[in-house]
Design an enzyme around this catalytic site. Structure first.
Site, PDB file in Angstrom:
ATOM      1  N   ASP A   1       0.836  -1.205   0.000  1.00 38.28           N
ATOM      2  CA  ASP A   1       0.000   0.000   0.000  1.00 38.28           C
ATOM      3  C   ASP A   1       0.874   1.259   0.000  1.00 38.28           C
ATOM      4  O   ASP A   1       0.546   2.256  -0.657  1.00 38.28           O
ATOM      5  CB  ASP A   1      -0.937  -0.011   1.219  1.00 38.28           C
ATOM      6  CG  ASP A   1      -1.829  -1.247   1.228  1.00 38.28           C
ATOM      7  OD1 ASP A   1      -2.109  -1.773   0.132  1.00 38.28           O
ATOM      8  OD2 ASP A   1      -2.231  -1.695   2.322  1.00 38.28           O
TER       9      ASP A   1
ATOM     10  N   HIS B   1      -5.618  -3.448   5.697  1.00 36.08           N
ATOM     11  CA  HIS B   1      -5.353  -3.595   4.254  1.00 36.08           C
ATOM     12  C   HIS B   1      -6.691  -3.832   3.550  1.00 36.08           C
ATOM     13  O   HIS B   1      -6.964  -4.912   3.033  1.00 36.08           O
ATOM     14  CB  HIS B   1      -4.379  -4.759   4.030  1.00 36.08           C
ATOM     15  CG  HIS B   1      -4.076  -5.041   2.590  1.00 36.08           C
ATOM     16  ND1 HIS B   1      -3.459  -4.133   1.758  1.00 36.08           N
ATOM     17  CD2 HIS B   1      -4.315  -6.139   1.818  1.00 36.08           C
ATOM     18  CE1 HIS B   1      -3.336  -4.650   0.552  1.00 36.08           C
ATOM     19  NE2 HIS B   1      -3.857  -5.867   0.548  1.00 36.08           N
TER      20      HIS B   1
HETATM   21  N1  LIG Z   1      -1.674  -8.952   1.235  1.00 35.67           N
HETATM   22  C1  LIG Z   1      -1.558  -8.429   0.019  1.00 35.67           C
HETATM   23  O1  LIG Z   1      -1.071  -7.305  -0.153  1.00 35.67           O
HETATM   24  C2  LIG Z   1      -1.993  -9.220  -1.176  1.00 35.67           C
HETATM   25  C3  LIG Z   1      -1.640  -8.822  -2.471  1.00 35.67           C
HETATM   26  C4  LIG Z   1      -2.059  -9.593  -3.565  1.00 35.67           C
HETATM   27  C5  LIG Z   1      -2.817 -10.744  -3.359  1.00 35.67           C
HETATM   28  N2  LIG Z   1      -3.151 -11.095  -2.090  1.00 35.67           N
HETATM   29  C6  LIG Z   1      -3.891 -12.307  -1.816  1.00 35.67           C
HETATM   30  O2  LIG Z   1      -3.006 -13.410  -2.020  1.00 35.67           O
HETATM   31  C7  LIG Z   1      -3.770 -14.556  -2.371  1.00 35.67           C
HETATM   32  C8  LIG Z   1      -3.195 -15.186  -3.639  1.00 35.67           C
HETATM   33  O3  LIG Z   1      -3.372 -14.335  -4.732  1.00 35.67           O
HETATM   34  P1  LIG Z   1      -2.895 -14.792  -6.189  1.00 35.67           P
HETATM   35  O4  LIG Z   1      -3.198 -13.690  -7.105  1.00 35.67           O
HETATM   36  O5  LIG Z   1      -1.513 -15.330  -6.113  1.00 35.67           O
HETATM   37  O6  LIG Z   1      -3.920 -16.007  -6.454  1.00 35.67           O
HETATM   38  P2  LIG Z   1      -3.706 -17.269  -7.419  1.00 35.67           P
HETATM   39  O7  LIG Z   1      -5.027 -17.885  -7.602  1.00 35.67           O
HETATM   40  O8  LIG Z   1      -2.926 -16.860  -8.612  1.00 35.67           O
HETATM   41  O9  LIG Z   1      -2.774 -18.237  -6.546  1.00 35.67           O
HETATM   42  C9  LIG Z   1      -3.204 -18.856  -5.389  1.00 35.67           C
HETATM   43  C10 LIG Z   1      -2.604 -20.253  -5.373  1.00 35.67           C
HETATM   44  O10 LIG Z   1      -2.912 -20.867  -4.111  1.00 35.67           O
HETATM   45  C11 LIG Z   1      -3.018 -22.245  -4.379  1.00 35.67           C
HETATM   46  N3  LIG Z   1      -3.688 -22.922  -3.267  1.00 35.67           N
HETATM   47  C12 LIG Z   1      -4.992 -22.931  -2.939  1.00 35.67           C
HETATM   48  N4  LIG Z   1      -5.197 -23.699  -1.840  1.00 35.67           N
HETATM   49  C13 LIG Z   1      -3.972 -24.163  -1.465  1.00 35.67           C
HETATM   50  C14 LIG Z   1      -3.522 -24.980  -0.408  1.00 35.67           C
HETATM   51  N5  LIG Z   1      -4.373 -25.477   0.503  1.00 35.67           N
HETATM   52  N6  LIG Z   1      -2.215 -25.261  -0.329  1.00 35.67           N
HETATM   53  C15 LIG Z   1      -1.352 -24.781  -1.239  1.00 35.67           C
HETATM   54  N7  LIG Z   1      -1.713 -23.994  -2.256  1.00 35.67           N
HETATM   55  C16 LIG Z   1      -3.016 -23.682  -2.377  1.00 35.67           C
HETATM   56  C17 LIG Z   1      -3.791 -22.313  -5.681  1.00 35.67           C
HETATM   57  O11 LIG Z   1      -3.673 -23.578  -6.310  1.00 35.67           O
HETATM   58  C18 LIG Z   1      -3.158 -21.180  -6.465  1.00 35.67           C
HETATM   59  O12 LIG Z   1      -2.103 -21.625  -7.298  1.00 35.67           O
HETATM   60  C19 LIG Z   1      -5.220 -14.077  -2.518  1.00 35.67           C
HETATM   61  O13 LIG Z   1      -5.946 -14.334  -1.333  1.00 35.67           O
HETATM   62  C20 LIG Z   1      -5.068 -12.576  -2.723  1.00 35.67           C
HETATM   63  O14 LIG Z   1      -6.202 -11.866  -2.336  1.00 35.67           O
HETATM   64  C21 LIG Z   1      -2.759 -10.351  -1.006  1.00 35.67           C
HETATM   65  O1  LIG Z   2      -6.645  -6.125  -4.106  1.00 31.26           O
HETATM   66  C1  LIG Z   2      -6.575  -7.317  -3.785  1.00 31.26           C
HETATM   67  O2  LIG Z   2      -7.574  -8.013  -3.586  1.00 31.26           O
HETATM   68  C2  LIG Z   2      -5.237  -7.976  -3.681  1.00 31.26           C
HETATM   69  C3  LIG Z   2      -4.272  -7.267  -2.793  1.00 31.26           C
HETATM   70  O3  LIG Z   2      -4.748  -7.135  -1.493  1.00 31.26           O
HETATM   71  C4  LIG Z   2      -3.830  -5.951  -3.356  1.00 31.26           C
HETATM   72  O4  LIG Z   2      -3.915  -4.946  -2.655  1.00 31.26           O
HETATM   73  O5  LIG Z   2      -3.354  -5.946  -4.508  1.00 31.26           O
END
Ligand SMILES: NC(=O)c1ccc[n+]([C@@H]2O[C@H](COP(=O)([O-])OP(=O)(O)OC[C@H]3O[C@@H](n4cnc5c(N)ncnc54)[C@H](O)[C@@H]3O)[C@@H](O)[C@H]2O)c1
Ligand SMILES: O=C(O)C[C@H](O)C(=O)O
Length: 311
Positions: free
Chosen positions: A148, A175
């Site tokens: 952020d 967040h």
């Molecule tokens: N905190 C932050 O700033 C932030 C930023 C971006 C994304 N996110 C979050 O991160 C998470 C992942 O986002 P993404 O874009 O990489 O999603 P994505 O779908 O590309 O990847 C998620 C992966 O998790 C795997 N998965 C699901 N269940 C699982 C388990 N039990 N064990 C192992 N692997 C498992 C899936 O197979 C998939 O490959 C989401 O919840 C998203 O909202 C958070």
């Molecule tokens: O926006 C989202 O859901 C993913 C992540 O928390 C972000 O800020 O990019």
């Protein structure tokens, strides 16, 4: 130093890519439940080694936690991302169960690891990980503020028409689209308050754009962002593994700090080899304090939904 990343999807794989490219760790293990997926991502990343010049060993495994043994840091990105029009909070039903079982599994094989929680809703998933594992608070760090804050600096750089790296600024609070608190009063351009260059209206625009930065990208991409999230996790992992003691806004357990108890949310933290080493007490003004309290109310309400998972 060994890092495990659970979830080899968009964010997890990008994080592995940045960690290896920048030589932050000697070993990275990607783990996913999708058969062969983490193996494929790791192979693709490793085939960059000779062209980008890194020596990190990246491997991938399908749900085999024995390969993650003795990791120094474990990053949890497993779970589902939001789609356009959704909030992060709507992901709790599916992600809470995933994050809890992943945290149990990683600790069995890496009992001393520092855990970085990324899955959304991140503040609540961080709180869940802390409560479910019973680990000390220095070892559970939620990543959101680093991302952020980089978005905040991006929007400030656009408003100022100056490079992001000349800008300093931080986002604290939750967040979430409505819970983030970009600290416009304290942001600076080479040490000079940005308020000397930008009108109040412009600063308000930057404030609002930052809060919905993730939603804006989700609308454009059809799923949530990954380049800046992956790089932000790598930045945090670098500060842990290399004991950099950077001040990074992270979601950590509060016990009276910023007037809050029994909650994880974003505050300025010193991050080093012990994980969370210090929560920095910056003096907020009354308006900022009020925003922080409101943000905490929203995060706490969300945490209430964890009762069945934590029971
Ligand atoms: N905190 C932050 O700033 C932030 C930023 C971006 C994304 N996110 C979050 O991160 C998470 C992942 O986002 P993404 O874009 O990489 O999603 P994505 O779908 O590309 O990847 C998620 C992966 O998790 C795997 N998965 C699901 N269940 C699982 C388990 N039990 N064990 C192992 N692997 C498992 C899936 O197979 C998939 O490959 C989401 O919840 C998203 O909202 C958070
Ligand atoms: O926006 C989202 O859901 C993913 C992540 O928390 C972000 O800020 O990019």
């Amino acid at each position: 130093m060994k890092v495990t990343i659970v979830g080899a999807g968009n964010v997890g794989a990008t994080c592995a890519d940045v960690i290896s490219y920048r030589g932050i760790a000697s070993e990275v293990v990607l783990l996913d439940i999708r058969e062969g997926f983490a193996e494929g991502k790791a192979m693709d990343i490793m085939q960059c080694a000779t062209n980008t010049g890194f020596d990190t060993m990246v491997s991938g495994v399908t749900n085999d936690y024995s390969k993650t043994a003795n990791s120094d840091v474990v990053v949890i990105t497993s779970g589902i991302p939001r789609k356009p029009g959704m909030t992060r909070e709507e992901l709790i039903g599916i992600n809470a169960g995933i994050v809890k079982s992943v945290a149990d599994n990683v600790l069995t094989h890496s009992p001393n690891a520092i855990i970085v929680v990324v899955s959304n809703p991140m503040d609540t998933m961080t709180y869940l990980t802390l409560k479910a594992t019973g680990l000390p608070k220095n070892r559970i760090i939620g990543m959101g503020g680093a991302l952020d804050s980089s978005r905040f600096k991006y929007y400030l750089s656009k408003a100022l028409d100056k490079p992001s790296n000349d800008i300093s600024g931080m986002v604290i609070g939750g967040h979430g689209d409505t819970t983030m608190i970009p600290l416009t009063r304290l942001a600076s351009y080479n040490g000079i308050p940005v308020s000397q260059f930008l009108s109040e209206d412009k600063l308000k625009e930057v404030f609002e754009a930052t809060k919905v930065g993730g939603a804006t990208l989700t609308g454009l991409l059809g799923t949530s962002a990954w380049y800046a999230p992956g790089a932000s996790v790598a930045y945090l992992v670098d500060s842990i593994l290399n004991d950099q003691k950077k001040m990074i806004a992270c979601s950590v357990y509060l016990e009276g700090e910023y007037g809050q108890n029994d909650i994880c949310m974003g505050v300025p933290c010193i991050i080093g080899k012990n994980g969370l080493e210090e929560i920095v007490d910056i003096k907020l003004n009354d308006a900022e304090k009020e925003l922080f309290a409101k943000s905490a109310d929203a995060v706490r309400a969300m945490n209430g939904d964890l009762k069945s998972v934590l029971a």
